[in-house]
Design an enzyme around this catalytic site. Structure first.
Site, PDB file in Angstrom:
ATOM      1  N   GLY A   1     -10.714 -13.541 -39.344  1.00  0.00           N
ATOM      2  CA  GLY A   1     -11.732 -12.797 -38.617  1.00  0.00           C
ATOM      3  C   GLY A   1     -12.395 -13.631 -37.537  1.00  0.00           C
ATOM      4  O   GLY A   1     -11.890 -14.674 -37.127  1.00  0.00           O
ATOM      5  N   ASN A   2     -13.558 -13.148 -37.059  1.00  0.00           N
ATOM      6  CA  ASN A   2     -14.242 -13.761 -35.909  1.00  0.00           C
ATOM      7  C   ASN A   2     -13.254 -13.916 -34.762  1.00  0.00           C
ATOM      8  O   ASN A   2     -13.051 -14.992 -34.212  1.00  0.00           O
ATOM      9  CB  ASN A   2     -14.845 -15.109 -36.292  1.00  0.00           C
ATOM     10  CG  ASN A   2     -15.807 -15.635 -35.236  1.00  0.00           C
ATOM     11  OD1 ASN A   2     -16.418 -14.861 -34.509  1.00  0.00           O
ATOM     12  ND2 ASN A   2     -15.918 -16.944 -35.144  1.00  0.00           N
ATOM     13  N   LEU A   3     -12.634 -12.804 -34.403  1.00  0.00           N
ATOM     14  CA  LEU A   3     -11.476 -12.803 -33.537  1.00  0.00           C
ATOM     15  C   LEU A   3     -11.827 -13.092 -32.080  1.00  0.00           C
ATOM     16  O   LEU A   3     -12.881 -12.702 -31.588  1.00  0.00           O
ATOM     17  CB  LEU A   3     -10.754 -11.460 -33.631  1.00  0.00           C
ATOM     18  CG  LEU A   3     -10.337 -11.008 -35.033  1.00  0.00           C
ATOM     19  CD1 LEU A   3      -9.584  -9.694 -34.970  1.00  0.00           C
ATOM     20  CD2 LEU A   3      -9.500 -12.078 -35.724  1.00  0.00           C
TER      21      LEU A   3
ATOM     22  N   HIS B   1      -6.357 -14.517 -31.040  1.00  0.00           N
ATOM     23  CA  HIS B   1      -5.935 -13.620 -32.113  1.00  0.00           C
ATOM     24  C   HIS B   1      -5.376 -12.313 -31.554  1.00  0.00           C
ATOM     25  O   HIS B   1      -4.356 -11.799 -32.034  1.00  0.00           O
ATOM     26  CB  HIS B   1      -7.123 -13.276 -33.026  1.00  0.00           C
ATOM     27  CG  HIS B   1      -7.705 -14.436 -33.766  1.00  0.00           C
ATOM     28  ND1 HIS B   1      -8.929 -14.964 -33.453  1.00  0.00           N
ATOM     29  CD2 HIS B   1      -7.240 -15.161 -34.816  1.00  0.00           C
ATOM     30  CE1 HIS B   1      -9.198 -15.956 -34.280  1.00  0.00           C
ATOM     31  NE2 HIS B   1      -8.190 -16.111 -35.111  1.00  0.00           N
TER      32      HIS B   1
ATOM     33  N   GLN C   1      -8.760 -22.723 -48.692  1.00  0.00           N
ATOM     34  CA  GLN C   1      -8.336 -23.669 -47.657  1.00  0.00           C
ATOM     35  C   GLN C   1      -9.495 -24.454 -47.046  1.00  0.00           C
ATOM     36  O   GLN C   1      -9.299 -25.224 -46.109  1.00  0.00           O
ATOM     37  CB  GLN C   1      -7.565 -22.948 -46.560  1.00  0.00           C
ATOM     38  CG  GLN C   1      -8.354 -21.974 -45.711  1.00  0.00           C
ATOM     39  CD  GLN C   1      -7.451 -21.113 -44.850  1.00  0.00           C
ATOM     40  OE1 GLN C   1      -6.728 -20.249 -45.343  1.00  0.00           O
ATOM     41  NE2 GLN C   1      -7.475 -21.354 -43.537  1.00  0.00           N
TER      42      GLN C   1
ATOM     43  N   GLY D   1      -0.235 -18.382 -34.471  1.00  0.00           N
ATOM     44  CA  GLY D   1      -0.439 -19.113 -33.220  1.00  0.00           C
ATOM     45  C   GLY D   1       0.098 -20.523 -33.283  1.00  0.00           C
ATOM     46  O   GLY D   1       0.007 -21.197 -34.315  1.00  0.00           O
TER      47      GLY D   1
ATOM     48  N   LYS E   1      -1.197 -22.957 -31.741  1.00  0.00           N
ATOM     49  CA  LYS E   1      -2.303 -23.921 -31.706  1.00  0.00           C
ATOM     50  C   LYS E   1      -2.386 -24.683 -33.024  1.00  0.00           C
ATOM     51  O   LYS E   1      -2.639 -25.883 -33.053  1.00  0.00           O
ATOM     52  CB  LYS E   1      -3.629 -23.221 -31.427  1.00  0.00           C
ATOM     53  CG  LYS E   1      -4.812 -24.203 -31.327  1.00  0.00           C
ATOM     54  CD  LYS E   1      -6.115 -23.491 -31.094  1.00  0.00           C
ATOM     55  CE  LYS E   1      -6.686 -22.944 -32.388  1.00  0.00           C
ATOM     56  NZ  LYS E   1      -7.218 -24.035 -33.261  1.00  0.00           N
TER      57      LYS E   1
ATOM     58  N   SER F   1     -12.087 -19.924 -33.045  1.00  0.00           N
ATOM     59  CA  SER F   1     -13.328 -19.361 -33.581  1.00  0.00           C
ATOM     60  C   SER F   1     -14.413 -20.425 -33.674  1.00  0.00           C
ATOM     61  O   SER F   1     -15.602 -20.131 -33.510  1.00  0.00           O
ATOM     62  CB  SER F   1     -13.076 -18.747 -34.955  1.00  0.00           C
ATOM     63  OG  SER F   1     -12.149 -17.674 -34.864  1.00  0.00           O
TER      64      SER F   1
END
EC number: 6.3.2.1
Length: 282
Positions: free
Chosen positions: A31-33, A37, A61, A149, A151, A188
């Site tokens: 979330g907190n896209l 994303h 995690q 991703g 990244k 994020s």
């Protein structure tokens, strides 16, 4: 677009799509896209008939001193972004839905070797948490493909090895890093940066580019290049976690004979940990 919270409802809906011959793509997120994303969702929509984006802040995690409690939960805003990106279903399960017996009793998935070093060394247990929750999401959604991703380069390598080793019928697709105009990789956690820190943050990518240029010019003294890069990060006001030059496939230290090389960087800026990478073909 529909938002669902229970595994039972998810499986019922997806069973209907599969019965009509539809292919299913999955984009796992916490979330907190941001636009990075959204680009993953768009890519999944190009490749599959149905796109499921999961939104779940996975406690497994996060380390004991990390930012689990303050990690932003922005479901309403996330839904708006996903609806315009071609997403079909948002799967936003509760903690009890994913870990009904709690974390202590949860079976875990360990991906050896490729999880070692880099972020795996800095964040013990992190990739076990990632591999476990992604395995669970693959079992919940049973996607034909899943998009991640680039990244998070080591994470992508971990998931690809996990899929190979466990013979999962999922096509793992990597998508290019999306960057701000000044080169900072979208994340994020960029929202944690103060205005002054935000001005410094692009130095991470600039240092990757400068080091890649030195390799392109023929330098193969990789340990010296790593030291130079960490010094550059430190002079700019960052606290280097690591700067590693590795074989792109094995993530082991690069040798002068390697043709595909990836530069992996992580550094703290204030309390925010930034990661980025850049791959080079020699």
């Amino acid at each position: 677009m529909r938002t669902i919270h229970s595994l039972k409802e998810l499986r019922t809906i997806l069973r209907g799509y599969r019965g009509r011959g539809k292919t299913i793509g999955l984009v796992p997120t916490m979330g907190n896209l941001h636009e990075g994303h959204v680009s993953l969702v768009r890519k999944a929509a190009e490749m599959a008939d149905v796109v499921v984006t999961s939104i779940f802040v996975n406690p497994m995690q996060f380390g004991a001193s990390e930012d689990l409690d303050k990690y932003p939960r922005t479901l309403a805003e996330d839904q708006d972004k996903l609806a315009s990106a071609g997403n079909t279903l948002v799967f936003a399960p509760t903690l009890d839905e994913v870990y009904p017996e709690g974390l202590a009793k949860q079976t875990q998935v360990v991906v050896p070797d490729v999880s070692d070093g880099h972020c795996g060394a800095s964040r013990p247990g992190h990739f076990e948490g990632v591999a476990t929750v992604v395995t669970m999401l693959f079992n919940m959604v049973q996607p034909d493909l899943a998009v991640f991703g680039e990244k998070d380069f080591q994470q992508l390598a971990v998931i690809r090895k996990m899929v190979r080793d466990l013979m999962m019928p999922v096509d793992v697709v990597g998508a290019p890093t999306v960057r701000e105009d000044d080169g900072l990789a979208k994340s994020s956690r960029n929202g944690y940066l103060t205005p002054d820190e935000r001005k410094i943050a692009p130095v991470v990518y600039q240092t990757l580019q400068a080091t890649a240029g030195k390799i392109a010019d023929g330098r193969t003294d990789f340990q010296a290049l790593e030291s130079e890069a960490e010094q550059s990060l430190g002079k700019a006001g960052l606290r280097p976690d690591y700067f590693n030059i590795v074989n792109s496939q094995t993530l082991k230290p690069a040798t002068p004979d390697d043709q595909e090389i990836t530069l992996l960087a992580a550094a703290f800026l204030g309390t925010t940990r930034l990661i980025d990478n850049l791959s080079v073909t020699r």
